[in-house]
Write an enzyme that holds these catalytic residues in place. Structure first.
Site, mmCIF file in Angstrom:
data_model
loop_
_atom_site.group_PDB
_atom_site.id
_atom_site.type_symbol
_atom_site.label_atom_id
_atom_site.label_comp_id
_atom_site.label_asym_id
_atom_site.label_seq_id
_atom_site.Cartn_x
_atom_site.Cartn_y
_atom_site.Cartn_z
ATOM 1 N N ASP A 472 -37.423 -38.580 -2.144
ATOM 2 C CA ASP A 472 -37.745 -37.209 -1.761
ATOM 3 C C ASP A 472 -38.987 -37.247 -0.880
ATOM 4 O O ASP A 472 -39.681 -38.266 -0.804
ATOM 5 C CB ASP A 472 -37.988 -36.377 -3.025
ATOM 6 C CG ASP A 472 -38.298 -34.930 -2.720
ATOM 7 O OD1 ASP A 472 -37.725 -34.387 -1.758
ATOM 8 O OD2 ASP A 472 -39.120 -34.340 -3.431
ATOM 9 N N LYS A 473 -39.278 -36.160 -0.209
ATOM 10 C CA LYS A 473 -40.473 -36.111 0.631
ATOM 11 C C LYS A 473 -41.610 -35.358 -0.044
ATOM 12 O O LYS A 473 -42.650 -35.934 -0.372
ATOM 13 C CB LYS A 473 -40.172 -35.443 1.986
ATOM 14 C CG LYS A 473 -41.402 -35.328 2.896
ATOM 15 C CD LYS A 473 -41.100 -34.508 4.126
ATOM 16 C CE LYS A 473 -40.994 -33.032 3.799
ATOM 17 N NZ LYS A 473 -42.298 -32.423 3.427
ATOM 18 N N THR A 474 -41.408 -34.075 -0.274
ATOM 19 C CA THR A 474 -42.474 -33.225 -0.783
ATOM 20 C C THR A 474 -42.861 -33.631 -2.197
ATOM 21 O O THR A 474 -42.032 -33.639 -3.102
ATOM 22 C CB THR A 474 -42.029 -31.750 -0.771
ATOM 23 O OG1 THR A 474 -41.571 -31.414 0.537
ATOM 24 C CG2 THR A 474 -43.179 -30.838 -1.163
ATOM 25 N N GLU A 596 -48.736 -22.691 7.506
ATOM 26 C CA GLU A 596 -49.296 -21.374 7.784
ATOM 27 C C GLU A 596 -50.628 -21.181 7.056
ATOM 28 O O GLU A 596 -51.608 -20.691 7.622
ATOM 29 C CB GLU A 596 -48.307 -20.292 7.339
ATOM 30 C CG GLU A 596 -46.949 -20.391 7.981
ATOM 31 C CD GLU A 596 -46.819 -19.474 9.198
ATOM 32 O OE1 GLU A 596 -46.105 -18.496 9.116
ATOM 33 O OE2 GLU A 596 -47.486 -19.755 10.213
ATOM 34 N N PHE A 638 -39.517 -17.318 11.421
ATOM 35 C CA PHE A 638 -39.128 -18.666 11.824
ATOM 36 C C PHE A 638 -37.739 -18.989 11.277
ATOM 37 O O PHE A 638 -37.412 -18.670 10.146
ATOM 38 C CB PHE A 638 -40.126 -19.686 11.272
ATOM 39 C CG PHE A 638 -39.791 -21.113 11.620
ATOM 40 C CD1 PHE A 638 -40.314 -21.697 12.759
ATOM 41 C CD2 PHE A 638 -38.954 -21.866 10.813
ATOM 42 C CE1 PHE A 638 -40.005 -23.006 13.090
ATOM 43 C CE2 PHE A 638 -38.634 -23.177 11.134
ATOM 44 C CZ PHE A 638 -39.156 -23.746 12.274
ATOM 45 N N LYS A 643 -36.750 -22.343 15.889
ATOM 46 C CA LYS A 643 -37.911 -23.235 15.777
ATOM 47 C C LYS A 643 -39.201 -22.556 16.238
ATOM 48 O O LYS A 643 -40.135 -23.215 16.698
ATOM 49 C CB LYS A 643 -37.701 -24.523 16.593
ATOM 50 C CG LYS A 643 -36.535 -25.374 16.121
ATOM 51 C CD LYS A 643 -36.423 -26.649 16.945
ATOM 52 C CE LYS A 643 -35.333 -27.554 16.421
ATOM 53 N NZ LYS A 643 -34.001 -26.922 16.438
ATOM 54 N N LYS A 662 -45.622 -18.630 18.159
ATOM 55 C CA LYS A 662 -45.938 -20.049 17.966
ATOM 56 C C LYS A 662 -44.670 -20.753 17.518
ATOM 57 O O LYS A 662 -43.775 -20.140 16.910
ATOM 58 C CB LYS A 662 -47.041 -20.224 16.929
ATOM 59 C CG LYS A 662 -46.640 -19.850 15.504
ATOM 60 C CD LYS A 662 -47.782 -20.072 14.544
ATOM 61 C CE LYS A 662 -47.365 -19.685 13.119
ATOM 62 N NZ LYS A 662 -48.475 -19.744 12.171
ATOM 63 N N ASP A 773 -36.583 -30.030 3.367
ATOM 64 C CA ASP A 773 -37.495 -29.448 4.356
ATOM 65 C C ASP A 773 -36.869 -29.425 5.747
ATOM 66 O O ASP A 773 -35.788 -29.969 5.976
ATOM 67 C CB ASP A 773 -38.810 -30.230 4.382
ATOM 68 C CG ASP A 773 -39.997 -29.307 4.576
ATOM 69 O OD1 ASP A 773 -39.821 -28.250 5.217
ATOM 70 O OD2 ASP A 773 -41.095 -29.624 4.098
ATOM 71 N N LYS A 859 -27.781 -34.572 -2.034
ATOM 72 C CA LYS A 859 -28.567 -35.769 -2.329
ATOM 73 C C LYS A 859 -27.791 -36.713 -3.248
ATOM 74 O O LYS A 859 -27.730 -37.923 -3.010
ATOM 75 C CB LYS A 859 -29.902 -35.379 -2.975
ATOM 76 C CG LYS A 859 -30.875 -34.675 -2.044
ATOM 77 C CD LYS A 859 -32.194 -34.392 -2.754
ATOM 78 C CE LYS A 859 -33.201 -33.737 -1.820
ATOM 79 N NZ LYS A 859 -34.518 -33.514 -2.468
#
EC number: 7.6.2.1
Length: 1141
Positions: A472-474, A596, A638, A643, A662, A773, A859
């Site tokens: 996983d990343k986060t 943010e 967003f 994007k 942005k 993500d 996953k």
């Protein structure tokens, strides 16, 4: 009447399903439970024309370069060409067929009822037309009736244990009885008793955990007021109250909303559902939010129409209807009005109507069964025991054949089978299980990886055989803590060490009396102003450019400042307007993205502070304390497609209307005015591992904005192609925007992530990152963590939605070499639907793979694909509830205790506290566990084969009689106190020191090839056993004197000494306990000789003749092996011996 009306209304809203309702939200109840997954077939949806069916990806260059008609001439997939004949059946096809039949039968017996849409009346569970599942957790594998049969099945489904059972049962037949019953049943009974006790303890612990979760109390709103109910007693239709930080049974659901900042809204955390720790804003149903008091919920006649339970956690369709008004009130419901199971109320108080419970919640539907994991080493040993059994049967047939098949030869055959049964020792299972427990204890006691917990003691060897690591990343690779690092204005760049210059410019800008403080001008007043379109372009000073950039960053976001309320919430909304306490100590920021929050915190640090925000306005505080109010006219959130995000605000004091935007550089490059620095600086920041955002603005006149607003509102009312029309109107504003700045934010990595990933890569482990993500975020982390090395290219798989697009993109990807792959979950699903084999084949050739926007089910699906297509061992590591399915599906699951809770840690086989600990866990403990178990297993088999060889020699010399050589306690003692401790001490052996294993991770590559336990090494041990067994038995027969009892004494004593010496020969690094075990076992044997009058002639074993004969036989059996080992180590040393020397 109401029922008929409802039925009629139901038919008109089959596509408008609803999830939750009430004063604020609709709620889903339950917990992440290891229950049955109600998953539709993965490829049930067909979005392609039939003429593309069964057409695989063409993997040749020439064919692809032809015209589009190639699609009609592609050959059929290789997988469909496999011939299923007799050979396939004998080589394993029978297993597939039996498994398919069993699965079909089990599916038929456990068929679940069809999931349907539902109508849920507010606070009236009794009106539900169907019976819905209980909101209860149940993680137990067995019940009181299935425990014993279930455990016995799990044990005897392996050939090894089933073989022992058959042999032990045969001893009840008098004509087949060889020795004492206890010599067969005692070891088997011990193994079963230990297994049942262990399973019973685990089952009791699971029951206690479930009972604790199911007994948690929650507030239920009834006509008589609030009452406390257990979570397991909550039903569909109940109105449940959840306060701040309250979770529902292991993070389950949330409901209505009374919030101190946004009236009719609340914030929730979804970290246990999708892995994202950011707060998400949920909005109440406006109809119920306007009710004077909570009790009025029972005075209205209202219901929610909810879609059937689904896997998708990011979407919901439904509606809310109030019937007691004229006309009826209809309000559509979306994901913004819902709170799923496994989420936590982060701020405010929520009241919700329960729509889904138990097994029908999103979190449970996305959770897979916890399977019983079996290590690869156990499967290999199981195959070897089958080979030994075959050899045993062949040997028995040879013995009977040499007898001439005279007399009751069939009975003699079975007696020989039982006589040679020690060729497969039952102590193999006992020693391996005890060894696994010892490895687990060593892992948990390792001071270098504190806090590590071994939750599954059956697969520690898997840690030494891994080829794929899916992470996983986060929270696993990153801390999910963003820090603002860089601000670039084109001509000047500011880093962390020069932020004080920006602060001084901001202070200077607002110190000038350029604007008057706002005194509460009416929001409807629009002061006149000159259009800036005709203003001459002048070169702005650095100070003004910094001011505009910081102001844009402080305004263009979805961040909300949150102030903790000192008073309790009584059900009435508090207003947080002008007199709100703006104390810095009492303020925290919440947003749907940590980027943010990092940007807004940075603007606060340089002097421009966001102090208040609601649905229509936001307020900034300048360094001098002045409050600037901006009215929010439009917000463009967003999305992964655009994007970018934008906001149109009107400044209260001047009436100026400004459009701020942005987004990612790829999206903003064509929107901003021409410049010559943006692309280069974005590349520079990306190489530093920073997440970049381009900030721009555009000033609008009143006429321009009114024209835009009219077109925008008209587009939003469109029935057909609404999204496209709205996007077209917004894009009309996104032209020639003024580029203000480029920001760089760093996502803090976990400690030592980079060296750990490098260590794993050098060990030959391929790493795949699976995250929910965004693509840009995942790509950035892959670079900054060095998951993708600096000299590697990255191929971003373009979004595909059908077979043709997938075909083209896969062929484009095939042409790339040595590049990492980045692909989204949606594109992955399309590729797997049509080109599963080809995609996996291509992806496995990549040095690294990043899958973004992955659901928990996806996953787990990726893990299973790697297992099926590569036959290699996989490991999954994560820290959130959304990683549980992946962890359970992998051959080895590792959970990290982190900010996202303990759900992944509790579901994993191994639990660690930091990602960096995985290096030592695999390189040291995984390596040692595998090599020790391989040596231990083969040595135990050697111990059985050598005595079976002696039995064969003995029977051959004595006219092929099926008479045992050793009986009673000699056989029990041989497998226990005489040799058990030295053999088991092999679990302390190690070929290299831990420091060396970490310094040279390349040593790990050899383990994945399985060379420590293979048919080659097994054959070597067979030859050693045959040689030693023959020498011991033949030598004893040659040297014995007058009585047969001398043969037993000489051969058995030499056998014990040989085993002790062979243990010493096998050991690579001595431990003091090994020495103790050797001498203790030898002492036990010598001491027991005084009590073995039944087997030994005490007057003979005390003579010198006995001693020299035993020593001579032992020397002949062991000395050649020592010489061979020395020569091999001298002229062909293994890799580890070179390092250890």
């Amino acid at each position: 009447m109401a029922g008929k009306k409802l039925l009629k209304n139901d038919q008109n809203r089959q596509q408008q399903l609803s999830q939750f309702q009430t004063v604020c939200h609709v709620v889903e109840l339950s917990f992440p439970v290891e229950l049955s997954v109600l998953c539709p077939h993965r490829y049930s949806l067909e979005d392609e024309p039939s003429n593309l069916d069964e057409m695989p990806l063409m993997m040749s260059e020439e064919g692809f370069e032809n015209d589009e008609s190639d699609y009609q001439t592609l050959p059929r997939a290789r997988v469909n060409q496999r011939q299923r004949g007799l050979g396939w059946f004998l080589l394993g096809g029978w297993k597939v067929l039996c498994g398919s039949c069993c699965d079909c039968l089990a599916h038929t017996c456990r068929r679940k009822k069809e999931l349907k849409a539902r109508t849920v009346w507010l606070g009236c569970p009794e009106k539900c037309e169907e019976k819905y599942p209980r909101n209860a957790i149940k993680n137990q594998k067995y019940n009181i009736f299935t425990f014993v049969p279930g455990v016995l099945y799990q044990q005897f489904k392996f050939f090894l244990n089933l073989y022992f059972l058959v042999v032990a049962c045969s001893q009840f037949v008098p004509s087949l009885k060889i020795g004492y019953l206890y010599t067969y049943w005692a070891p088997l009974g011990f193994v079963l008793a230990v297994t049942m006790v262990r399973e019973a303890v685990d089952e009791v612990r699971r029951y206690q955990r479930d009972k604790e979760m199911n007994s948690q109390l929650y507030s239920k709103l009834t006509v008589r007021g609030k009452i406390q109910v257990k979570s397991s007693d909550i039903q569909v239709g109940d109105l449940i109250i959840v306060e701040k930080c309250k979770t529902f049974n292991g993070h389950t659901n949330l409901f209505f909303s009374v919030c101190a900042f946004f009236p009719g809204a609340c914030f929730i955390r979804t970290d246990q559902l999708d892995g994202e720790t950011d707060w998400k804003l949920k909005v109440a149903v406006s109809c119920t939010q306007r009710l004077p008091a909570l009790g009025d919920l029972f005075s209205i006649s209202a219901y929610v129409y909810a879609q059937k339970p689904q896997l998708d956690i990011h979407s919901f369709e439904g509606n809310f209807t109030r019937e007691d008004t004229d006309p009826q009130i209809h309000e559509s419901l979306s994901i913004e009005n819902t709170l799923w199971a496994s989420t936590v109320v982060a701020s405010g108080t929520v009241i919700g109507v329960v729509i889904y419970t138990g097994k029908e919640t999103r979190s449970v539907l996305n959770t897979s069964y916890a399977k019983n994991k079996v290590g690869l080493l156990d499967l290999e040993l199981n195959r070897l025991t089958k080979a030994l059994f075959l050899a045993q049967v062949v040997l028995s047939i040879v013995m009977v054949a040499l007898q001439g098949f005279v007399g009751p030869w069939f009975r003699n055959l079975f007696r020989f089978v039982v006589l040679f049964s020690y060729i497969i020792p039952i102590s193999l299972r006992v020693n391996l299980d005890m060894g696994k427990s010892a490895y687990g204890w060593m892992i948990m006691k390792d001071e270098n990886i504190p806090g590590t917990v071994v939750r599954t003691s059956t697969i520690p060897e898997e840690l030494g055989r891994l080829v794929y690591l899916l992470t996983d990343k986060t929270g696993t690779l990153t801390q999910n803590e963003m820090i603002f690092k860089r601000l670039h204005l084109g001509t000047v760049s500011y880093g962390t060490d020069t932020m004080d210059e920006i602060q001084s410019h901001i202070v200077q800008s607002y110190a000038q009396p350029s604007s008057q403080p706002s005194n509460g001008s009416s929001s409807g007043a629009t002061p006149s102003r000159k259009s800036q379109a005709a203003a001459p372009k002048v070169r702005k000073s650095v100070s003004s450019r910094i001011h505009e950039a910081v102001k844009a960053i402080a305004l263009c976001h979805n961040v909300t400042p949150v102030y903790e309320s000192r008073a309790g919430v009584n059900g009435e909304t508090e207003s947080a307007e002008a007199d709100q306490d703006f104390s810095d100590d009492n303020r925290t920021y919440q947003a749907s993205s940590p980027d943010e929050v990092a940007l807004v915190r940075w603007t606060e640090s340089v002097g421009l502070t966001l102090v208040n925000r609601d649905l229509t306005s936001l307020q900034l505080k300048t360094p001098s304390g002045q409050i600037l109010t901006f009215y929010i006219l439009q917000i463009f959130p967003f999305t992964s497609e655009s994007k970018r995000m934008g906001i149109i605000v009107r400044e209260e004091s001047t009436g100026d209307i400004t459009f701020y935007m942005k987004g990612a550089d790829v999206a903003m490059a064509s929107i901003v005015q021409y410049n010559d620095w943006l692309e280069e600086e974005c590349g520079n920041m990306a190489r530093e591992g920073l997440r970049t955002l381009v900030v721009a603005k555009k000033s609008l006149s009143e006429e321009q904005y009114q024209d835009f607003e009219n077109r925008y509102n008209q587009a939003k009312l469109s029935i057909h192609d609404r999204a496209l029309k709205v996007a077209a109107v917004v894009e009309s504003l996104e032209r020639e925007m003024e580029l203000l700045c480029l920001t760089g934010v760093e996502d803090q990595l976990q400690a030592d992530v980079r060296p750990t990933l490098e260590l794993l890569r050098n060990a030959g482990i391929k790493i795949w990152m699976l995250t929910g993500d965004k693509l840009e975020t995942a790509t950035c982390i892959a670079k900054s963590s060095h998951l993708v090395s600096r000299n590697q290219d990255i191929h971003v798989f373009r979004p595909v939605s059908n077979r043709g697009e997938a075909h083209l993109e896969l062929n484009a990807f095939r042409r790339k070499h040595d590049c990492a792959l980045v692909i989204s979950g949606d594109s992955l699903e399309v590729c797997l639907r049509y080109y599963e084999h080809e995609f996996v084949e291509l992806a496995c050739q990549c040095p690294a793979v990043v899958c973004c926007r992955c659901s928990p089910t996806q996953k787990a699906q990726i893990v299973r694909l790697l297992q099926q297509h590569t036959a290699n061992r996989t490991c999954a590591i994560g820290d959130g509830g959304n990683d549980v399915s992946m962890i359970q599906a992998a051959d080895c699951g590792i959970g990290i205790e982190g900010k996202e809770g303990k759900q992944a840690s509790l579901a994993a086989d191994f639990s660690i506290t930091q990602f960096k600990h995985i290096g030592r866990l695999l390189m040291v403990h995984g390596r040692n566990s595998y090599k020790r178990s391989a040596a231990l297993g083969q040595f135990v088999m050697h111990r059985g084969m050598i005595i079976s060889t002696m039995q064969a020699v003995f029977s051959s010399i004595f006219y092929f009689a099926s008479v045992p050589l050793y009986q009673g306690f000699l056989m029990v003692g041989y497998a226990t106190i005489y040799t058990m401790f030295p053999v088991f001490s092999l679990v302390l052996d190690q070929d290299v020191k831990p420091e060396m294993a970490l310094l040279y991770p390349e040593l790990y590559k050899d383990l994945t090839k399985g060379r420590s336990l293979s048919f080659k090494t097994f054959l070597i041990w067979v030859l050693v056993s045959v040689y030693q067994g023959g020498i011991l038995m033949y030598g004893a027969l040659v040297l014995f004197e007058s009585e047969f009892v001398h043969v037993v004494a000489i051969s058995f004593t030499a056998l014990i000494l040989t085993e002790l010496l062979m243990v010493a020969l096998t050991i690579r690094t001595w431990h003091w306990l090994m020495v103790v075990a050797e001498f203790f076992s030898l002492g036990c044997y010598v001491a027991s000789l005084a009590f073995l009058n039944e087997y030994f002639d005490l007057s003979f074993i005390t003579t010198r003749a006995f001693l020299w004969k035993v020593c001579a036989i032992t020397l002949v059996s062991c000395l050649p092996l020592y010489i061979i080992k020395y020569l091999k180590r001298k002229f062909s040393p293994p890799s580890y011996s070179k390092l250890s020397s």
